[in-house]
Structures are given as structure tokens and as C-alpha cells.
Design a protein around this motif. Structure first.
Motif, PDB file in Angstrom:
ATOM      1  N   LEU A   1      -0.676  -2.561   2.070  1.00 23.55           N
ATOM      2  CA  LEU A   1      -0.345  -2.977   0.713  1.00 23.55           C
ATOM      3  C   LEU A   1       0.365  -4.316   0.676  1.00 23.55           C
ATOM      4  CD1 LEU A   1       0.947   0.378  -0.832  1.00 23.55           C
ATOM      5  CD2 LEU A   1      -1.133  -0.834  -1.476  1.00 23.55           C
ATOM      6  N   LYS A   2       1.253  -4.573   1.635  1.00 18.76           N
ATOM      7  CA  LYS A   2       2.144  -5.728   1.539  1.00 18.76           C
ATOM      8  C   LYS A   2       1.977  -6.759   2.660  1.00 18.76           C
ATOM      9  CE  LYS A   2       5.695  -2.946  -0.765  1.00 18.76           C
ATOM     10  NZ  LYS A   2       7.092  -2.432  -0.684  1.00 18.76           N
ATOM     11  N   ASP A   3       1.642  -6.320   3.864  1.00 21.51           N
ATOM     12  CA  ASP A   3       1.595  -7.248   4.991  1.00 21.51           C
ATOM     13  C   ASP A   3       0.361  -8.145   4.920  1.00 21.51           C
ATOM     14  OD1 ASP A   3       3.927  -6.229   5.971  1.00 21.51           O
ATOM     15  OD2 ASP A   3       2.971  -4.881   7.411  1.00 21.51           O
TER      16      ASP A   3
ATOM     17  N   TYR B   1      -2.600   8.144  -0.199  1.00 21.22           N
ATOM     18  CA  TYR B   1      -3.006   7.996  -1.590  1.00 21.22           C
ATOM     19  C   TYR B   1      -3.564   6.592  -1.868  1.00 21.22           C
ATOM     20  CZ  TYR B   1      -0.685  12.351  -3.071  1.00 21.22           C
ATOM     21  OH  TYR B   1      -0.316  13.649  -3.256  1.00 21.22           O
ATOM     22  N   PRO B   2      -4.605   6.149  -1.158  1.00 22.95           N
ATOM     23  CA  PRO B   2      -5.146   4.822  -1.478  1.00 22.95           C
ATOM     24  C   PRO B   2      -5.688   4.743  -2.892  1.00 22.95           C
ATOM     25  CG  PRO B   2      -6.640   6.019  -0.032  1.00 22.95           C
ATOM     26  CD  PRO B   2      -5.366   6.801  -0.075  1.00 22.95           C
ATOM     27  N   GLU B   3      -6.109   5.887  -3.448  1.00 27.14           N
ATOM     28  CA  GLU B   3      -6.660   5.895  -4.812  1.00 27.14           C
ATOM     29  C   GLU B   3      -5.630   5.515  -5.861  1.00 27.14           C
ATOM     30  OE1 GLU B   3      -5.602  10.249  -3.811  1.00 27.14           O
ATOM     31  OE2 GLU B   3      -6.373   8.461  -2.801  1.00 27.14           O
ATOM     32  N   LEU B   4      -4.340   5.613  -5.530  1.00 25.44           N
ATOM     33  CA  LEU B   4      -3.284   5.206  -6.461  1.00 25.44           C
ATOM     34  C   LEU B   4      -2.927   3.734  -6.323  1.00 25.44           C
ATOM     35  CD1 LEU B   4      -0.848   8.262  -6.171  1.00 25.44           C
ATOM     36  CD2 LEU B   4      -2.701   7.901  -7.816  1.00 25.44           C
TER      37      LEU B   4
ATOM     38  N   ALA C   1      -4.056  -3.087  -5.512  1.00 26.32           N
ATOM     39  CA  ALA C   1      -3.227  -3.793  -4.531  1.00 26.32           C
ATOM     40  C   ALA C   1      -3.931  -3.887  -3.183  1.00 26.32           C
ATOM     41  CB  ALA C   1      -1.886  -3.077  -4.382  1.00 26.32           C
ATOM     42  N   LEU C   2      -4.612  -2.826  -2.780  1.00 26.03           N
ATOM     43  CA  LEU C   2      -5.343  -2.859  -1.513  1.00 26.03           C
ATOM     44  C   LEU C   2      -6.487  -3.858  -1.577  1.00 26.03           C
ATOM     45  CD1 LEU C   2      -5.491   0.971  -0.707  1.00 26.03           C
ATOM     46  CD2 LEU C   2      -4.184  -0.747   0.552  1.00 26.03           C
ATOM     47  N   ALA C   3      -7.184  -3.881  -2.716  1.00 31.91           N
ATOM     48  CA  ALA C   3      -8.314  -4.799  -2.873  1.00 31.91           C
ATOM     49  C   ALA C   3      -7.864  -6.248  -2.877  1.00 31.91           C
ATOM     50  CB  ALA C   3      -9.074  -4.473  -4.151  1.00 31.91           C
TER      51      ALA C   3
END
Length: 443
Positions: A284-286, A301-304, A308-310
């Protein structure tokens, strides 16, 4: 090489079970852990089955890491060893069961019976009185190899309500506690269960403190006395010296943040015992992937966190380059979804993911899949479980399917592309360290 002979050790212990799910087991176990911790006791809590979320809550309540115990997944000797380890340092051992007391193979009752731990029946008694006593009595007498300490009547409407239940119970099955209805102590939930503890730490602290007061308000205070002591024996664990160096000199980068947190402590210990160095990073952040020889993308919970992941293009590129080198990557459940080309979240919004595995993931609302399975890998069989409410489509041909514990139908697909092994299955590494090491040893 077996362990040296050691003496048995005794420790107060109580196993909290129920007639069904959603009776309040986790809330009451957490409240007890916090109550006795405030009394200066060292409380070790275990969770029955492959649950990730309840242990996070219970660990915060007790201040001590919580491990999952399941005879099928981990083995009898492993469970015995963990109880013996805890008994050496704990003033109290609490075990939270899973589902209903007799559900599953093995069930909570099986684990309690195997280690002679007395059971407390947690029951939501809203809408019944004497019937609660009848159900508790039936459960207590269903098998002759279990010992039931008593009933915890949760969500009692009044002292009169509690008295009706108390009077209907047989003499050998006491009412341990009558707990009033109180929404201030209910733990927050979402689609896969409880909300992760690290997302609501301050709120949990408030609820734990309120739950301690809640326990103390019961007119039946037996639950606030230490339960009877149980004798635990050392396990004859076989140590294979060859396992100790299987990952020597290897560094494994593990995704760990709000999107990826379904990580057994037992799995991390297994990796380090094989010689691996563990480092953590956040998809998410790095922006930069740590220097590593292998990668583990666990569930969560990547669906939440799809947007941000994209949008974290930098870390996505780092992982894609890592994959292109053919290095070992294990992607489990949420990690599988992250590995696909796209993921459609609970709001029906679709975002691009890593694309290191062909296919598209999408959430399914309340429908899903769960259960124990054996992962069939080229390097061997690993005990595992599935628990998800999503689907994947347009994926490549699997190399195998999980073998369900009690059903002949094929289980979850297992994919292998270059160094990537991906599946919905969550693996329990100690069940076959050699097979797991082979995944991370890919050059």
C-alpha cells in the motif's frame, strides 16, 4: 531426534465453546483475558481452527501473541507442545472454540477432550429461558469424554431471566455467568468476520475495559475465579536437523499492512527455524521492494484497498520485475487476487493489479468458500484452509486442486507460473516445511 524427557506441568485452563457461531465466544474470551491480565495474571490464549481475525483481537486483549490450534491442520504433537509451552509460563490458559462445540472434524470438543480441558458453554439466551438449560445439559451429556464446567448465559434480559435459567440447570452444571445485553462491548465486524485489531485499536481498548465491567456485573461470579488446573505433558516432537538449513542465507520479503495481514506466527517461526531472514513491506505505501530472495503475498483484505494498490505503480513494477527474474513467490488468497490482472471490489469498481497471473478477481458479496483442504504442490502436500468471498476467472490451467478434508469434489485451484505459486488456499507451513521451502528456494 526426540526431546529430552521433561516433567508434566499444571496450569488453570478453560475452553470456551458454544452451540453455534455468533454466540459471543470471542467477546467473552477477550473480556476474560483482559480481566485476568488486569489482576496481574499472565494469560495465554489459543484459537481453535485456522482463524486469522479472532487471534488479533485476543492478542490485544491479553497482551500476548495468540496461536491457532487445530489437530488436523497442525497435528496432535504440535498442539500438545504448544499447550505445554504455554503452561510453563502462564497463570491461565484460555482456548476459544470454533463454530459449534461438536462441529467439524476435529471439533472443539475433540481438542478439549484430547487435552482434558474443561469446557464453558457460551450461549446467547435471548428469546429463551429454561430451554437454554435444556440445550446446555444436552451438550454437556452428548459425549462422555468431555467435561463441561458450566454455562455462560450471554445477552440475559434481567436477573429474573437469569434465575429461570439457573433454576433449570442440573446441580452439576452451574451458571458461571449471566451477562446482560450490552452493545458497547460488541466487537466490530465486516464481510469476512471481525475487523482487524490494528484498524480499531483505540476502540477495542474502550470495549475491553467496558467488557471487564460487564463481566463484573454478573450476579454469578464463578467465571471470575481461576478455573481448575489441567496437567499438560511434553510432546515427543521429532526434530529433523535437515530442515534447519533449508532456507539458510535466504531473505524472504513478506507483504504486511492493512491489505495483507493473514499471517500465522507459526509460519513465520517455521521460516526462521529453517534459516530464513524475514523482512516486511507494504504494497500500500512502500515504493521499493526490500532486497530479498523470495516473496510472500499472504491473504488479507485487498478488496478494501483496491484503489491504493492500483495506484502504487512503483511497488507494482518492483514486484513485476521480481517475478520476471523467476524468483520464488507464494501468493495466498488475497495475495492471489493482487497477483491477477484486475480486481473488482465490493462497490463493483474494477482496478488493475499486478498482472503476474492471468485472470480477473471479483468479490461475491455474501457467497463464498471455506473449509480445510490439503494443498497438492509439486514439492509435496501441505495442510491448508480456504475462506474467501471472491471468485477468479480467465485464469490459466491449474497444476493441481486442493483435496478437501471431507468431500470428494476438487478443492481450490493451485497455479504455478515461473516462480509464482498461487492459490486461494492459506498454507500452514509447519505441516510440511520441506514443501514450503521449495517454493521460496526457486532461483
Amino acid at each position: 531426534m526426540s526431546n529430552q524427557v521433561k516433567e508434566s506441568i499444571s496450569c488453570p485452563a478453560l475452553f470456551l465453546s458454544a452451540p453455534a457461531s455468533n454466540q459471543g465466544k470471542t467477546t467473552i474470551t477477550a473480556a476474560l483475558a483482559r480481566y485476568f491480565s488486569k489482576q496481574g495474571k499472565r494469560v495465554h490464549v489459543f484459537k481453535t481452527g485456522p482463524d486469522y481475525l479472532d487471534p488479533q483481537i485476543l492478542a490485544q486483549a491479553s497482551g500476548i501473541a495468540v496461536e491457532q490450534l487445530d489437530i488436523w491442520m497442525a497435528g496432535d504433537a504440535y498442539c500438545q507442545h504448544k499447550f505445554y509451552e504455554a503452561a510453563q509460563v502462564a497463570n491461565l490458559i484460555l482456548v476459544e472454540g470454533a463454530m459449534g462445540m461438536f462441529d467439524g472434524e476435529p471439533s472443539s470438543a475433540d481438542l478439549a477432550a484430547r487435552f482434558n480441558i474443561p469446557l464453558a458453554i457460551v450461549m446467547d439466551v435471548k428469546g429463551m429461558a429454561q430451554t437454554a438449560a435444556a440445550l446446555a445439559s444436552g451438550m454437556a451429556n452428548f459425549r462422555d469424554d468431555i467435561k463441561v464446567a458450566g454455562l455462560i448465559a450471554n445477552r440475559c434480559g434481567s436477573e429474573r431471566h437469569a434465575q429461570l435459567i439457573r433454576d433449570a440447570l442440573p446441580e452439576n452444571l452451574p451458571l458461571l455467568a449471566s451477562l446482560k445485553r450490552d452493545e458497547n462491548i460488541v466487537l466490530p465486524e465486516r464481510h469476512l468476520g471481525l475487523v482487524q485489531a490494528n484498524e480499531v485499536q483505540e476502540e477495542l481498548e474502550q470495549r475491553f475495559e467496558a467488557a471487564v465491567d460487564w463481566l463484573m456485573q454478573s450476579n454469578d461470579n464463578r467465571l471470575l475465579e481461576l478455573p481448575e488446573s489441567v496437567t499438560f505433558f511434553p510432546a515427543e516432537l521429532e526434530t529433523n536437523e535437515e530442515h534447519l538449513g533449508l532456507l539458510k542465507g535466504k531473505t524472504i520479503a513478506v507483504a504486511s499492512d492493512a491489505a495483507f495481514s493473514f499471517i500465522y506466527d507459526a509460519n513465520l517461526k517455521c521460516l526462521t527455524e529453517m534459516g530464513a531472514e524475514i523482512c516486511f513491506f507494504s504494497p500500500l505505501k512502500d515504493k521499493v521492494l526490500p532486497e530479498a530472495d523470495a516473496l510472500w503475498l499472504p491473504g488479507g483484505y485487498p478488496e478494501l484497498h483496491t484503489q491504493a494498490l492500483a495506484e502504487n505503480q512503483a511497488i507494482k513494477k518492483e514486484i513485476q520485475n521480481f517475478f520476471a527474474l523467476g524468483k520464488g513467490i507464494l501468493a495466498e488468497c488475497g495475495g492471489l487476487l493482487y497477483s491477477l490482472e484486475t480486481l473488482t471490489d465490493l462497490n463493483n469498481h474494477t482496478y488493475p493489479m499486478l498482472g503476474i497471473l492471468a485472470g480477473d478477481g471479483a468479490m461475491r458479496g455474501k457467497r463464498g468458500c471455506q473449509g480445510m483442504q490439503t494443498a497438492i504442490l509439486p514439492s509435496g502436500e501441505v495442510r491448508a484452509h480456504a475462506h474467501h468471498r471472491s471468485r477468479s476467472e480467465n485464469t490459466p490451467e491449474p497444476i493441481s486442486f486442493g483435496r478437501r478434508q471431507r468431500h470428494p469434489a476438487p478443492g481450490e485451484a493451485v497455479y504455478q507460473v515461473q516462480g509464482l505459486v498461487a492459490s486461494y488456499l492459506h498454507l500452514f507451513f509447519p505441516s510440511n516445511p520441506v514443501a514450503v521451502a521449495a517454493i521460496f528456494n526457486r532461483a
